[in-house]
Design a protein around this motif. Structure first.
Motif, PDB file in Angstrom:
ATOM      1  N   ARG A   1       0.868  -1.177   0.000  1.00  0.00           N
ATOM      2  CA  ARG A   1       0.000   0.000   0.000  1.00  0.00           C
ATOM      3  C   ARG A   1       0.904   1.225   0.000  1.00  0.00           C
ATOM      4  O   ARG A   1       1.942   1.242   0.664  1.00  0.00           O
ATOM      5  CB  ARG A   1      -0.923   0.002   1.220  1.00  0.00           C
ATOM      6  CG  ARG A   1      -1.984  -1.090   1.173  1.00  0.00           C
ATOM      7  CD  ARG A   1      -2.833  -1.118   2.438  1.00  0.00           C
ATOM      8  NE  ARG A   1      -2.032  -1.440   3.611  1.00  0.00           N
ATOM      9  CZ  ARG A   1      -1.701  -2.684   3.980  1.00  0.00           C
ATOM     10  NH1 ARG A   1      -2.101  -3.710   3.248  1.00  0.00           N
ATOM     11  NH2 ARG A   1      -0.993  -2.895   5.053  1.00  0.00           N
ATOM     12  N   TYR A   2       0.479   2.239  -0.724  1.00  0.00           N
ATOM     13  CA  TYR A   2       1.301   3.438  -0.880  1.00  0.00           C
ATOM     14  C   TYR A   2       0.468   4.669  -0.554  1.00  0.00           C
ATOM     15  O   TYR A   2      -0.651   4.825  -1.046  1.00  0.00           O
ATOM     16  CB  TYR A   2       1.820   3.528  -2.318  1.00  0.00           C
ATOM     17  CG  TYR A   2       2.581   4.799  -2.628  1.00  0.00           C
ATOM     18  CD1 TYR A   2       3.930   4.913  -2.319  1.00  0.00           C
ATOM     19  CD2 TYR A   2       1.945   5.872  -3.251  1.00  0.00           C
ATOM     20  CE1 TYR A   2       4.632   6.081  -2.606  1.00  0.00           C
ATOM     21  CE2 TYR A   2       2.640   7.031  -3.557  1.00  0.00           C
ATOM     22  CZ  TYR A   2       3.999   7.131  -3.236  1.00  0.00           C
ATOM     23  OH  TYR A   2       4.684   8.283  -3.528  1.00  0.00           O
ATOM     24  N   HIS A   3       1.039   5.535   0.298  1.00  0.00           N
ATOM     25  CA  HIS A   3       0.375   6.788   0.662  1.00  0.00           C
ATOM     26  C   HIS A   3       1.365   7.945   0.467  1.00  0.00           C
ATOM     27  O   HIS A   3       2.566   7.793   0.702  1.00  0.00           O
ATOM     28  CB  HIS A   3      -0.090   6.762   2.117  1.00  0.00           C
ATOM     29  CG  HIS A   3      -1.090   5.686   2.424  1.00  0.00           C
ATOM     30  ND1 HIS A   3      -2.441   5.852   2.239  1.00  0.00           N
ATOM     31  CD2 HIS A   3      -0.929   4.428   2.893  1.00  0.00           C
ATOM     32  CE1 HIS A   3      -3.072   4.742   2.584  1.00  0.00           C
ATOM     33  NE2 HIS A   3      -2.176   3.868   2.992  1.00  0.00           N
TER      34      HIS A   3
ATOM     35  N   VAL B   1       4.782   5.167   3.388  1.00  0.00           N
ATOM     36  CA  VAL B   1       4.310   6.532   3.596  1.00  0.00           C
ATOM     37  C   VAL B   1       5.369   7.471   3.029  1.00  0.00           C
ATOM     38  O   VAL B   1       6.397   7.726   3.652  1.00  0.00           O
ATOM     39  CB  VAL B   1       4.057   6.813   5.095  1.00  0.00           C
ATOM     40  CG1 VAL B   1       3.540   8.240   5.279  1.00  0.00           C
ATOM     41  CG2 VAL B   1       3.072   5.803   5.665  1.00  0.00           C
ATOM     42  N   ASP B   2       5.132   7.973   1.835  1.00  0.00           N
ATOM     43  CA  ASP B   2       6.080   8.819   1.114  1.00  0.00           C
ATOM     44  C   ASP B   2       5.985  10.251   1.654  1.00  0.00           C
ATOM     45  O   ASP B   2       4.921  10.880   1.605  1.00  0.00           O
ATOM     46  CB  ASP B   2       5.743   8.774  -0.378  1.00  0.00           C
ATOM     47  CG  ASP B   2       6.762   9.495  -1.233  1.00  0.00           C
ATOM     48  OD1 ASP B   2       7.586  10.260  -0.696  1.00  0.00           O
ATOM     49  OD2 ASP B   2       6.729   9.295  -2.461  1.00  0.00           O
ATOM     50  N   LEU B   3       7.125  10.780   2.136  1.00  0.00           N
ATOM     51  CA  LEU B   3       7.136  12.121   2.741  1.00  0.00           C
ATOM     52  C   LEU B   3       7.420  13.224   1.730  1.00  0.00           C
ATOM     53  O   LEU B   3       7.501  14.392   2.101  1.00  0.00           O
ATOM     54  CB  LEU B   3       8.201  12.172   3.849  1.00  0.00           C
ATOM     55  CG  LEU B   3       8.070  11.126   4.959  1.00  0.00           C
ATOM     56  CD1 LEU B   3       9.210  11.289   5.962  1.00  0.00           C
ATOM     57  CD2 LEU B   3       6.723  11.243   5.658  1.00  0.00           C
ATOM     58  N   GLY B   4       7.528  12.881   0.462  1.00  0.00           N
ATOM     59  CA  GLY B   4       7.968  13.841  -0.537  1.00  0.00           C
ATOM     60  C   GLY B   4       7.038  15.008  -0.792  1.00  0.00           C
ATOM     61  O   GLY B   4       7.482  16.033  -1.326  1.00  0.00           O
ATOM     62  N   ALA B   5       5.762  14.899  -0.439  1.00  0.00           N
ATOM     63  CA  ALA B   5       4.805  15.969  -0.737  1.00  0.00           C
ATOM     64  C   ALA B   5       4.536  16.883   0.458  1.00  0.00           C
ATOM     65  O   ALA B   5       3.722  17.802   0.349  1.00  0.00           O
ATOM     66  CB  ALA B   5       3.487  15.358  -1.217  1.00  0.00           C
ATOM     67  N   ILE B   6       5.187  16.657   1.572  1.00  0.00           N
ATOM     68  CA  ILE B   6       4.910  17.460   2.769  1.00  0.00           C
ATOM     69  C   ILE B   6       5.698  18.762   2.704  1.00  0.00           C
ATOM     70  O   ILE B   6       6.940  18.759   2.687  1.00  0.00           O
ATOM     71  CB  ILE B   6       5.250  16.690   4.054  1.00  0.00           C
ATOM     72  CG1 ILE B   6       4.413  15.403   4.128  1.00  0.00           C
ATOM     73  CG2 ILE B   6       4.998  17.556   5.283  1.00  0.00           C
ATOM     74  CD1 ILE B   6       4.702  14.560   5.355  1.00  0.00           C
ATOM     75  N   ALA B   7       5.014  19.866   2.679  1.00  0.00           N
ATOM     76  CA  ALA B   7       5.648  21.177   2.569  1.00  0.00           C
ATOM     77  C   ALA B   7       6.497  21.474   3.794  1.00  0.00           C
ATOM     78  O   ALA B   7       6.118  21.172   4.923  1.00  0.00           O
ATOM     79  CB  ALA B   7       4.573  22.253   2.403  1.00  0.00           C
ATOM     80  N   GLY B   8       7.648  22.062   3.553  1.00  0.00           N
ATOM     81  CA  GLY B   8       8.496  22.534   4.639  1.00  0.00           C
ATOM     82  C   GLY B   8       9.558  21.566   5.114  1.00  0.00           C
ATOM     83  O   GLY B   8      10.500  21.982   5.799  1.00  0.00           O
ATOM     84  N   LEU B   9       9.442  20.300   4.766  1.00  0.00           N
ATOM     85  CA  LEU B   9      10.406  19.329   5.285  1.00  0.00           C
ATOM     86  C   LEU B   9      11.770  19.432   4.614  1.00  0.00           C
ATOM     87  O   LEU B   9      12.734  18.822   5.098  1.00  0.00           O
ATOM     88  CB  LEU B   9       9.869  17.900   5.134  1.00  0.00           C
ATOM     89  CG  LEU B   9       8.734  17.481   6.074  1.00  0.00           C
ATOM     90  CD1 LEU B   9       8.440  15.999   5.914  1.00  0.00           C
ATOM     91  CD2 LEU B   9       9.082  17.790   7.529  1.00  0.00           C
TER      92      LEU B   9
END
Length: 259
Positions: free
Chosen positions: A5-7, A48-56
């Motif tokens: 599963r991919y989020h 859980v892909d963190l690539g779309a979280i702004a500011g990281l």
């Protein structure tokens, strides 16, 4: 049979909520996680892909600290003018990691969360008195690293940034590593930093995880000279070979500071 599963969450809160459901793993640069998953093709996992979280990926500076987002890549850290000016030893460390392909993908947050003894950042964080910032608290590096591949993170806790003190708290620092010629990771690495409170020496590459070297710190507080480190007992947990190399690398770091 594997089940994947991919989020791709848009916020830290959403990523933490997915972690809380159990069985989920965070995907940052993927330089450690993806090969590990490839070695166990039958494994089921929730990514859980963190690539779309702004500011990281942000790197910001204040009067007292430089804050580096967990998704900042090694290349970004090596080239960012804020880091190069405020903590040049950290920029040089990042530039020497592995190769361009790895540096362009791998992240400081992933390295710190994984806490591989062969990583360069754990010793740097310890020697530079960094603070690991998670979604719920701030953890001093001295309390964060608890052993090889072991940290103070809870199961659903996520690293969001690292904070490094800058001048005048940190006066100068140097990091020297012995690279593994095949993997280009660090067999052993030593960070020597001079702060307002005195010298801090941290050694990485040990089976016990990164450690401070108090005997070296006391010796350098008395005299900033390579000869001050002669005949010192190296940190607990080092083999004879690593102990010898740790002392030799510390001497090189001190030489660069003393010139």
């Amino acid at each position: 049979m594997s089940s994947w599963r991919y989020h791709r969450p848009a916020t830290v809160a959403e990523a933490v909520r997915l972690l809380d459901t159990g069985g989920a793993v965070l995907l940052a640069g993927g330089q450690t996680l993806v090969p590990a998953l490839a070695r166990t093709p039958a494994r089921s996992a929730t990514l859980v892909d963190l690539g779309a979280i702004a500011g990281l990926r942000d790197i910001t500076a204040s009067d007292a600290e430089i804050r580096i987002g967990a998704m900042a890549t090694h290349t970004r850290i090596a080239t960012d003018p804020v880091v190069r000016q405020g903590i040049p030893s950290l920029a040089r460390l990042a530039f020497d990691i592995a190769d361009p392909q790895v540096r362009n993908r791998a992240t400081i947050g992933g390295s710190v969360a994984y806490a591989d003894p062969a990583g360069d950042y754990p010793a740097a964080c310890l020697g530079l008195s960094a603070t690991v910032i998670t979604d719920r608290r701030r953890i001093p590096a001295a309390e964060y690293f608890t052993g090889a591949f072991c940290t103070a993170l809870t199961d659903s806790e996520m690293v969001v940034a690292l904070s490094f003190p800058t001048f005048p708290q940190l006066l100068r620092a140097a990091y020297v590593r012995l690279p593994n010629r095949t993997a280009r990771s660090a067999l052993v690495g030593v960070m020597v930093a001079e702060a307002e409170s005195g010298f801090q020496v941290a050694v990485g590459g040990l089976a016990s995880g990164p450690l401070r070297w108090p005997e070296a710190e006391a010796a350098l507080d008395n005299r900033l000279h390579p000869e001050a480190l002669q005949d010192l007992a190296c940190p607990l947990g080092a083999s004879d070979y690593l102990a010898h190399m740790a002392r030799a690398l510390a001497v090189r770091a001190v030489q660069s500071l003393a010139t």
